[in-house]
Design a protein around this motif. Structure first.
Motif, PDB file in Angstrom:
ATOM      1  N   ASP A   1       0.804  -1.218   0.000  1.00  0.00           N
ATOM      2  CA  ASP A   1       0.000   0.000   0.000  1.00  0.00           C
ATOM      3  C   ASP A   1       0.839   1.271   0.000  1.00  0.00           C
ATOM      4  O   ASP A   1       0.333   2.348  -0.357  1.00  0.00           O
ATOM      5  CB  ASP A   1      -0.932   0.022   1.215  1.00  0.00           C
ATOM      6  CG  ASP A   1      -1.988  -1.062   1.143  1.00  0.00           C
ATOM      7  OD1 ASP A   1      -2.294  -1.508   0.015  1.00  0.00           O
ATOM      8  OD2 ASP A   1      -2.495  -1.467   2.205  1.00  0.00           O
ATOM      9  N   ASN A   2       2.106   1.185   0.406  1.00  0.00           N
ATOM     10  CA  ASN A   2       2.922   2.383   0.598  1.00  0.00           C
ATOM     11  C   ASN A   2       3.687   2.819  -0.647  1.00  0.00           C
ATOM     12  O   ASN A   2       4.316   3.883  -0.633  1.00  0.00           O
ATOM     13  CB  ASN A   2       3.920   2.158   1.738  1.00  0.00           C
ATOM     14  CG  ASN A   2       3.228   1.849   3.052  1.00  0.00           C
ATOM     15  OD1 ASN A   2       3.542   0.868   3.730  1.00  0.00           O
ATOM     16  ND2 ASN A   2       2.262   2.675   3.437  1.00  0.00           N
ATOM     17  N   TRP A   3       3.653   2.020  -1.713  1.00  0.00           N
ATOM     18  CA  TRP A   3       4.380   2.397  -2.923  1.00  0.00           C
ATOM     19  C   TRP A   3       3.420   2.772  -4.048  1.00  0.00           C
ATOM     20  O   TRP A   3       2.334   2.178  -4.183  1.00  0.00           O
ATOM     21  CB  TRP A   3       5.283   1.248  -3.384  1.00  0.00           C
ATOM     22  CG  TRP A   3       6.532   1.130  -2.567  1.00  0.00           C
ATOM     23  CD1 TRP A   3       7.598   1.981  -2.573  1.00  0.00           C
ATOM     24  CD2 TRP A   3       6.835   0.121  -1.606  1.00  0.00           C
ATOM     25  NE1 TRP A   3       8.544   1.563  -1.679  1.00  0.00           N
ATOM     26  CE2 TRP A   3       8.115   0.429  -1.073  1.00  0.00           C
ATOM     27  CE3 TRP A   3       6.166  -1.010  -1.131  1.00  0.00           C
ATOM     28  CZ2 TRP A   3       8.732  -0.356  -0.098  1.00  0.00           C
ATOM     29  CZ3 TRP A   3       6.779  -1.783  -0.180  1.00  0.00           C
ATOM     30  CH2 TRP A   3       8.045  -1.466   0.334  1.00  0.00           C
ATOM     31  N   LYS A   4       3.841   3.729  -4.864  1.00  0.00           N
ATOM     32  CA  LYS A   4       3.061   4.134  -6.031  1.00  0.00           C
ATOM     33  C   LYS A   4       3.215   3.090  -7.126  1.00  0.00           C
ATOM     34  O   LYS A   4       4.124   2.263  -7.112  1.00  0.00           O
ATOM     35  CB  LYS A   4       3.516   5.503  -6.533  1.00  0.00           C
ATOM     36  CG  LYS A   4       3.321   6.624  -5.524  1.00  0.00           C
ATOM     37  CD  LYS A   4       3.825   7.951  -6.086  1.00  0.00           C
ATOM     38  CE  LYS A   4       3.635   9.084  -5.082  1.00  0.00           C
ATOM     39  NZ  LYS A   4       4.121  10.371  -5.599  1.00  0.00           N
ATOM     40  N   TYR A   5       2.312   3.170  -8.103  1.00  0.00           N
ATOM     41  CA  TYR A   5       2.316   2.153  -9.167  1.00  0.00           C
ATOM     42  C   TYR A   5       3.624   2.152  -9.954  1.00  0.00           C
ATOM     43  O   TYR A   5       4.125   1.093 -10.341  1.00  0.00           O
ATOM     44  CB  TYR A   5       1.125   2.349 -10.106  1.00  0.00           C
ATOM     45  CG  TYR A   5       1.171   3.601 -10.945  1.00  0.00           C
ATOM     46  CD1 TYR A   5       1.846   3.644 -12.153  1.00  0.00           C
ATOM     47  CD2 TYR A   5       0.523   4.765 -10.521  1.00  0.00           C
ATOM     48  CE1 TYR A   5       1.883   4.789 -12.928  1.00  0.00           C
ATOM     49  CE2 TYR A   5       0.550   5.909 -11.283  1.00  0.00           C
ATOM     50  CZ  TYR A   5       1.235   5.925 -12.473  1.00  0.00           C
ATOM     51  OH  TYR A   5       1.279   7.060 -13.223  1.00  0.00           O
TER      52      TYR A   5
ATOM     53  N   LEU B   1       8.976  -5.169 -13.289  1.00  0.00           N
ATOM     54  CA  LEU B   1       9.167  -5.359 -14.723  1.00  0.00           C
ATOM     55  C   LEU B   1      10.646  -5.467 -15.082  1.00  0.00           C
ATOM     56  O   LEU B   1      11.516  -5.054 -14.311  1.00  0.00           O
ATOM     57  CB  LEU B   1       8.516  -4.196 -15.482  1.00  0.00           C
ATOM     58  CG  LEU B   1       7.008  -4.019 -15.244  1.00  0.00           C
ATOM     59  CD1 LEU B   1       6.493  -2.818 -16.015  1.00  0.00           C
ATOM     60  CD2 LEU B   1       6.251  -5.277 -15.621  1.00  0.00           C
ATOM     61  N   PRO B   2      10.972  -6.030 -16.248  1.00  0.00           N
ATOM     62  CA  PRO B   2      12.379  -6.197 -16.646  1.00  0.00           C
ATOM     63  C   PRO B   2      13.146  -4.882 -16.588  1.00  0.00           C
ATOM     64  O   PRO B   2      12.697  -3.860 -17.117  1.00  0.00           O
ATOM     65  CB  PRO B   2      12.277  -6.722 -18.083  1.00  0.00           C
ATOM     66  CG  PRO B   2      10.941  -7.389 -18.140  1.00  0.00           C
ATOM     67  CD  PRO B   2      10.042  -6.584 -17.247  1.00  0.00           C
TER      68      PRO B   2
ATOM     69  N   LEU C   1       6.539   0.669 -18.402  1.00  0.00           N
ATOM     70  CA  LEU C   1       5.265   1.281 -18.791  1.00  0.00           C
ATOM     71  C   LEU C   1       5.409   2.790 -18.696  1.00  0.00           C
ATOM     72  O   LEU C   1       5.633   3.341 -17.625  1.00  0.00           O
ATOM     73  CB  LEU C   1       4.155   0.785 -17.856  1.00  0.00           C
ATOM     74  CG  LEU C   1       2.754   1.332 -18.112  1.00  0.00           C
ATOM     75  CD1 LEU C   1       2.241   0.851 -19.460  1.00  0.00           C
ATOM     76  CD2 LEU C   1       1.803   0.908 -17.003  1.00  0.00           C
ATOM     77  N   SER C   2       5.300   3.468 -19.825  1.00  0.00           N
ATOM     78  CA  SER C   2       5.606   4.900 -19.861  1.00  0.00           C
ATOM     79  C   SER C   2       4.400   5.772 -19.535  1.00  0.00           C
ATOM     80  O   SER C   2       4.516   6.743 -18.790  1.00  0.00           O
ATOM     81  CB  SER C   2       6.157   5.276 -21.242  1.00  0.00           C
ATOM     82  OG  SER C   2       5.249   4.888 -22.260  1.00  0.00           O
TER      83      SER C   2
ATOM     84  N   LEU D   1       0.211  -1.539 -24.332  1.00  0.00           N
ATOM     85  CA  LEU D   1       1.398  -2.262 -23.883  1.00  0.00           C
ATOM     86  C   LEU D   1       2.259  -2.710 -25.056  1.00  0.00           C
ATOM     87  O   LEU D   1       1.744  -3.205 -26.072  1.00  0.00           O
ATOM     88  CB  LEU D   1       0.992  -3.480 -23.060  1.00  0.00           C
ATOM     89  CG  LEU D   1       0.222  -3.210 -21.758  1.00  0.00           C
ATOM     90  CD1 LEU D   1      -0.127  -4.527 -21.079  1.00  0.00           C
ATOM     91  CD2 LEU D   1       1.023  -2.318 -20.827  1.00  0.00           C
ATOM     92  N   LYS D   2       3.558  -2.580 -24.888  1.00  0.00           N
ATOM     93  CA  LYS D   2       4.503  -3.114 -25.866  1.00  0.00           C
ATOM     94  C   LYS D   2       4.616  -4.622 -25.672  1.00  0.00           C
ATOM     95  O   LYS D   2       4.254  -5.165 -24.632  1.00  0.00           O
ATOM     96  CB  LYS D   2       5.853  -2.430 -25.721  1.00  0.00           C
ATOM     97  CG  LYS D   2       5.799  -0.927 -25.999  1.00  0.00           C
ATOM     98  CD  LYS D   2       7.168  -0.308 -25.971  1.00  0.00           C
ATOM     99  CE  LYS D   2       7.105   1.202 -26.217  1.00  0.00           C
ATOM    100  NZ  LYS D   2       6.552   1.518 -27.552  1.00  0.00           N
ATOM    101  N   ASP D   3       5.155  -5.288 -26.685  1.00  0.00           N
ATOM    102  CA  ASP D   3       5.170  -6.751 -26.685  1.00  0.00           C
ATOM    103  C   ASP D   3       5.884  -7.338 -25.476  1.00  0.00           C
ATOM    104  O   ASP D   3       5.445  -8.360 -24.925  1.00  0.00           O
ATOM    105  CB  ASP D   3       5.826  -7.264 -27.974  1.00  0.00           C
ATOM    106  CG  ASP D   3       4.965  -7.006 -29.207  1.00  0.00           C
ATOM    107  OD1 ASP D   3       3.758  -6.747 -29.027  1.00  0.00           O
ATOM    108  OD2 ASP D   3       5.497  -7.041 -30.325  1.00  0.00           O
ATOM    109  N   HIS D   4       6.993  -6.716 -25.048  1.00  0.00           N
ATOM    110  CA  HIS D   4       7.757  -7.314 -23.949  1.00  0.00           C
ATOM    111  C   HIS D   4       7.036  -7.181 -22.602  1.00  0.00           C
ATOM    112  O   HIS D   4       7.442  -7.815 -21.615  1.00  0.00           O
ATOM    113  CB  HIS D   4       9.154  -6.672 -23.867  1.00  0.00           C
ATOM    114  CG  HIS D   4       9.147  -5.243 -23.424  1.00  0.00           C
ATOM    115  ND1 HIS D   4       8.951  -4.195 -24.297  1.00  0.00           N
ATOM    116  CD2 HIS D   4       9.306  -4.675 -22.196  1.00  0.00           C
ATOM    117  CE1 HIS D   4       8.995  -3.063 -23.639  1.00  0.00           C
ATOM    118  NE2 HIS D   4       9.204  -3.320 -22.359  1.00  0.00           N
TER     119      HIS D   4
END
Length: 501
Positions: free
Chosen positions: A105-109, A117-118, A124-125, A138-141
């Motif tokens: 709960d304490n961290w933003k997305y 993510l890799p 995710l931009s 979403l991009k393929d990766h």
């Protein structure tokens, strides 16, 4: 003391199914213990920039008179020297380090995505928010993590009830796209506010891009109450509705029946139906019929003092539809008092000057230069690498329409001339020219008429002349007939040997 790591645990890297418990983490951070005889609110205001600010975490515990400080800002007492806490009888003993527990709960997305993510690929931009829907591309990766991404977005974005991912490009007739539900409710009916207007529509069936809200506002601000707007690809009304609300008369059109119905409803919802005439037609037919008729009425009306604006916001093909304006008033004797102002949108692809690319596109389809008619070429937004959306504003009058029509006529003549000369024999060399004349002369001697007999006779004469030049073959000697029943085979064989074949 070493600064504690405030990022999510490294162990969550590569997680594809969301496990919220895996994000729990204990760290030590600095706290300031305020004497209870002091005014806690005054101390908090003075120390505000040093507070530990995280999602769903309260840095001030009122009951304990304890303030949690950010470990990057405060690592020792001297870091608070500018506050002059000693003057308020707060000594260095008030700064202590205690352990706290952080969790999902304490961290933003974005912090969660950065941890999961890799690390060696683009994260995710961005995304779009349309009412209660979050729209991703979403991009393929990132597709293997789509369910986790959808769940995190749904958890972290306020008022989000539905997360979708665009599964196909906008390449169909109606400019909508297929989407995949990643998380939440399959509810695509949304209510959106933009430029003071309320829009309602089914996001899965129409086109809506919240990133164009600034562009919509710019165009509407160019309009005056007495102006008229022709909106060729109106969608659900982001140009039409605010323009009509401004007092303009609007002629709006969209081919998509769902967009058309939403357009009609949104005009009624915003109480501007009296200023708008809505149509559900192909843009080309709309130009040749409704726009033509309305232009003739407005541009020849001596009592009309406003300006005429035409919005063409279909960047994939709007410039191509400019070709239908030339000859629009062919056969009409009316004198146009007004020159419509056309706002045409296009995609400029390439690494060169995007404004020049946009200008060349317009000039190509309009069939004439726009030097004296060009008002503005503006960047709208970046769509992809080396692909920008541009807006060009031009005035279209009857003169440049006539020029376009004449130019097209000249082009047809040139094409016909080229086609006529495709089969012309090359005459670059004299020897070839001489042979060509000889062949032509010989052919002229053969008078090909409708009667087949004359043609056959000519060919027979030519054949006889060719055969006569060769040495005649000796005629075979007649065979003696001694005994008809028993021919002399030896004599026949000797005679055959003497013949010249």
């Amino acid at each position: 003391m070493l600064c504690p790591d405030l990022h999510p645990p490294a162990a969550v890297r590569g997680m594809k199914q969301l496990d919220r418990s895996a994000f729990s983490k204990n760290i030590k951070v600095p706290h300031l213990l305020v004497p209870k005889d002091k005014n806690l609110n005054d101390i908090c205001r003075s120390i505000k920039k040093y507070l530990l600010k995280m999602e769903r975490y309260k840095p001030v515990i009122t009951e304990e008179y304890k303030i949690t400080l950010h470990p990057l800002a405060v690592q020792k007492w001297e870091d608070l020297s500018e506050l002059n806490l000693e003057k308020q009888d707060i000594s260095s003993e008030a700064l202590i380090w205690q352990e706290i527990q952080l969790n999902y709960d304490n961290w933003k997305y974005d912090e969660i995505f950065k941890a999961v993510l890799p690390a060696d690929k683009e994260a995710l931009s961005s995304f779009s928010k349309i009412g209660h829907i979050i729209h991703l591309n979403l991009k393929d990766h990132l597709l293997p993590y789509k369910e986790l991404i959808g769940q995190v977005i749904c958890d972290k974005i306020a008022d989000c009830r539905t997360v979708v991912n665009k599964s196909l490009s906008i390449d169909n007739t109606y400019r909508n796209f297929q989407m995949e539900l990643l998380c939440g409710e399959p509810d695509y009916n949304v209510s959106v506010k933009e430029n003071g207007c309320l829009f309602q529509f089914d996001f899965s069936k129409v086109y809506w891009n919240p990133r164009l809200s600034t562009e919509h506002e710019k165009i509407v601000k160019m309009l005056n109450k007495i102006d008229t707007l022709f909106d060729l690809y109106a969608g659900v009304g982001p140009f039409t509705v605010p323009a009509a609300r401004r007092g303009c008369k609007v002629l709006a059109n969209d081919l998509n029946p769902d967009s058309y119905q939403a357009l009609v409803n949104n005009c009624a919802l915003n109480k501007v139906s009296k200023n708008v005439a809505c149509h559900n037609k192909d843009a080309v037919d709309f130009i040749k019929q409704e726009v033509k008729q309305a232009l003739l009425e407005k541009c020849t009306d001596e009592n009309f003092e406003g300006n005429i604006h035409i919005t063409m916001n279909l960047p994939a093909m709007a410039v191509e539809h400019l070709v239908h304006f030339p000859g629009l008033f062919k056969g009409e004797n009316a004198v146009l008092r007004k020159k419509p102002l056309v706002h045409v949108y296009c995609f400029a692809k390439g690494v060169e000057d995007k404004k020049q690319i946009a200008r060349e596109l317009v000039e190509h389809w309009l069939g004439t230069g726009v030097d004296d008619k060009l008002k503005e070429i503006a960047f709208v937004r970046n769509v992809a690498p080396n692909k920008d959306m541009m807006r060009e504003i031009n005035r279209i009058n009857r003169d440049n329409m006539a020029k376009k029509a004449n130019k097209m006529k000249d082009q047809r003549k040139q094409l016909a001339k080229k086609a006529k000369s495709v089969f012309t024999v090359s005459q670059a060399k004299k020897s070839n020219l001489k042979k060509t004349k000889e062949v032509s002369s010989s052919l002229k001697k053969i008078k090909v008429q409708n009667k087949r007999e004359k043609v056959d006779q000519k060919f027979q004469d030519l054949h006889a002349q060719i055969v006569s030049k060769k040495a005649p073959k000796p005629a075979p000697k007649p065979l003696p007939a001694k005994n008809k029943s028993k021919p002399d085979t030896k004599k026949i064989e000797a005679d055959l040997n003497e013949m010249q074949m």
